[in-house]
Design a protein around this motif. Structure first.
Motif, PDB file in Angstrom:
ATOM      1  N   ALA A   5      87.206  88.161 -18.257  1.00  0.00           N
ATOM      2  CA  ALA A   5      88.641  88.305 -18.545  1.00  0.00           C
ATOM      3  C   ALA A   5      89.480  87.716 -17.414  1.00  0.00           C
ATOM      4  O   ALA A   5      90.485  87.041 -17.664  1.00  0.00           O
ATOM      5  N   ILE A   6      89.076  87.954 -16.177  1.00  0.00           N
ATOM      6  CA  ILE A   6      89.803  87.407 -15.034  1.00  0.00           C
ATOM      7  C   ILE A   6      89.678  85.886 -15.008  1.00  0.00           C
ATOM      8  O   ILE A   6      90.658  85.185 -14.724  1.00  0.00           O
ATOM      9  N   GLU A  42      97.717  90.218  -7.965  1.00  0.00           N
ATOM     10  CA  GLU A  42      97.017  89.359  -8.925  1.00  0.00           C
ATOM     11  C   GLU A  42      95.515  89.360  -8.648  1.00  0.00           C
ATOM     12  O   GLU A  42      95.075  89.468  -7.503  1.00  0.00           O
ATOM     13  N   LEU A  43      94.739  89.204  -9.724  1.00  0.00           N
ATOM     14  CA  LEU A  43      93.278  89.155  -9.631  1.00  0.00           C
ATOM     15  C   LEU A  43      92.796  87.725  -9.866  1.00  0.00           C
ATOM     16  O   LEU A  43      93.269  87.047 -10.777  1.00  0.00           O
ATOM     17  N   THR A  44      91.845  87.311  -9.030  1.00  0.00           N
ATOM     18  CA  THR A  44      91.270  85.976  -9.156  1.00  0.00           C
ATOM     19  C   THR A  44      89.792  86.052  -8.804  1.00  0.00           C
ATOM     20  O   THR A  44      89.407  86.821  -7.911  1.00  0.00           O
ATOM     21  N   LEU A  45      88.979  85.264  -9.482  1.00  0.00           N
ATOM     22  CA  LEU A  45      87.575  85.172  -9.111  1.00  0.00           C
ATOM     23  C   LEU A  45      87.435  84.311  -7.863  1.00  0.00           C
ATOM     24  O   LEU A  45      88.139  83.311  -7.706  1.00  0.00           O
ATOM     25  N   THR A  46      86.513  84.687  -6.992  1.00  0.00           N
ATOM     26  CA  THR A  46      86.192  83.851  -5.847  1.00  0.00           C
ATOM     27  C   THR A  46      85.241  82.755  -6.322  1.00  0.00           C
ATOM     28  O   THR A  46      84.764  82.784  -7.474  1.00  0.00           O
ATOM     29  N   GLU A  47      84.940  81.817  -5.477  1.00  0.00           N
ATOM     30  CA  GLU A  47      83.950  80.785  -5.838  1.00  0.00           C
ATOM     31  C   GLU A  47      82.603  81.439  -6.136  1.00  0.00           C
ATOM     32  O   GLU A  47      81.913  81.054  -7.067  1.00  0.00           O
ATOM     33  N   GLU A  48      82.263  82.434  -5.335  1.00  0.00           N
ATOM     34  CA  GLU A  48      81.012  83.172  -5.564  1.00  0.00           C
ATOM     35  C   GLU A  48      81.046  83.877  -6.923  1.00  0.00           C
ATOM     36  O   GLU A  48      80.045  83.911  -7.649  1.00  0.00           O
ATOM     37  N   GLY A  49      82.197  84.428  -7.273  1.00  0.00           N
ATOM     38  CA  GLY A  49      82.354  85.085  -8.568  1.00  0.00           C
ATOM     39  C   GLY A  49      82.235  84.104  -9.725  1.00  0.00           C
ATOM     40  O   GLY A  49      81.603  84.391 -10.737  1.00  0.00           O
ATOM     41  N   LYS A  50      82.844  82.929  -9.559  1.00  0.00           N
ATOM     42  CA  LYS A  50      82.752  81.897 -10.602  1.00  0.00           C
ATOM     43  C   LYS A  50      81.307  81.461 -10.798  1.00  0.00           C
ATOM     44  O   LYS A  50      80.851  81.254 -11.923  1.00  0.00           O
ATOM     45  N   GLU A  51      80.590  81.317  -9.688  1.00  0.00           N
ATOM     46  CA  GLU A  51      79.185  80.900  -9.773  1.00  0.00           C
ATOM     47  C   GLU A  51      78.335  81.969 -10.453  1.00  0.00           C
ATOM     48  O   GLU A  51      77.519  81.660 -11.329  1.00  0.00           O
ATOM     49  N   ALA A  52      78.540  83.220 -10.071  1.00  0.00           N
ATOM     50  CA  ALA A  52      77.793  84.319 -10.690  1.00  0.00           C
ATOM     51  C   ALA A  52      78.076  84.382 -12.185  1.00  0.00           C
ATOM     52  O   ALA A  52      77.161  84.578 -12.993  1.00  0.00           O
ATOM     53  N   THR A  96      82.650  90.537  -2.909  1.00  0.00           N
ATOM     54  CA  THR A  96      83.346  89.249  -2.755  1.00  0.00           C
ATOM     55  C   THR A  96      83.249  88.370  -3.998  1.00  0.00           C
ATOM     56  O   THR A  96      83.155  87.153  -3.904  1.00  0.00           O
ATOM     57  N   LEU A  97      83.318  88.994  -5.164  1.00  0.00           N
ATOM     58  CA  LEU A  97      83.309  88.249  -6.422  1.00  0.00           C
ATOM     59  C   LEU A  97      84.724  88.101  -6.984  1.00  0.00           C
ATOM     60  O   LEU A  97      85.002  87.185  -7.750  1.00  0.00           O
ATOM     61  N   VAL A  98      85.599  89.012  -6.589  1.00  0.00           N
ATOM     62  CA  VAL A  98      86.988  89.029  -7.047  1.00  0.00           C
ATOM     63  C   VAL A  98      87.874  89.278  -5.831  1.00  0.00           C
ATOM     64  O   VAL A  98      87.477  89.997  -4.913  1.00  0.00           O
TER      65      VAL A  98
END
Length: 161
Positions: A41-42, A90-100, A75-77
């Motif tokens: 969703a994020i 605001e909520l955002t995915l980190t690069e690590e979150g995007k990869e996961a 450190t996923l969001v």
């Protein structure tokens, strides 16, 4: 076999399928179904607030906040103040979150949705009304639930996840 026994067996099969998929999901990704659902969703609505994400996934804001706390700790969001309105976080995915998220398998409901949408309208309506009746018979009308097939959500509400 009595009809009531067949209904209970069908319910147990549904619960078991959800449980097995949830365990496999957690084993493969080290993320729970609700965590993946929120991350998706994020990803689809970057910069949204906890409140708007909670509405999107049909969970309480408190439940979403708790899950976001865990995702942020991993450190996923990230939460960050809006540059336009300092009251807004605001909520955002980190690069690590995007990869996961990119490596995560599809949620169980994706296959269900595809098959459900292939049914005739009358059959969809019949299933919906039957399941709504079963839920009300189990006094499940006031339970915080999203359209997601996982037991982690129930476990989270009972264990503080």
């Amino acid at each position: 076999m009595q009809p009531v026994d067949e209904v209970l067996t069908a319910l147990r099969r549904i619960i078991r399928a959800i449980d097995l998929h949830s365990r496999q999901l957690t084993k493969e990704t080290s993320l729970t179904g609700p965590q993946l659902m929120l991350m998706r969703a994020i990803a689809d609505h970057p910069g949204d607030t906890t409140r708007s994400i909670a509405k999107l996934v049909n969970l309480s804001q408190a439940t979403v906040t708790s899950i976001i706390d865990r995702l942020e700790a991993r450190t996923l969001v990230i939460r960050q103040r809006s540059t336009l309105d300092k009251r807004k976080v605001e909520l955002t995915l980190t690069e690590e979150g995007k990869e996961a998220l990119s490596k995560a398998p599809a949620l169980l409901q994706n296959a269900f949705i595809k098959q459900f949408e292939e049914l005739a309208q009358w059959e969809q309506t019949l299933i919906l009304s039957s399941l709504q009746r079963v839920a009300s018979m189990m006094d499940a009308e006031d339970i915080d639930a999203s359209p997601m097939l996982t037991l982690e959500q129930h476990l989270a509400s009972t264990k503080g996840e």
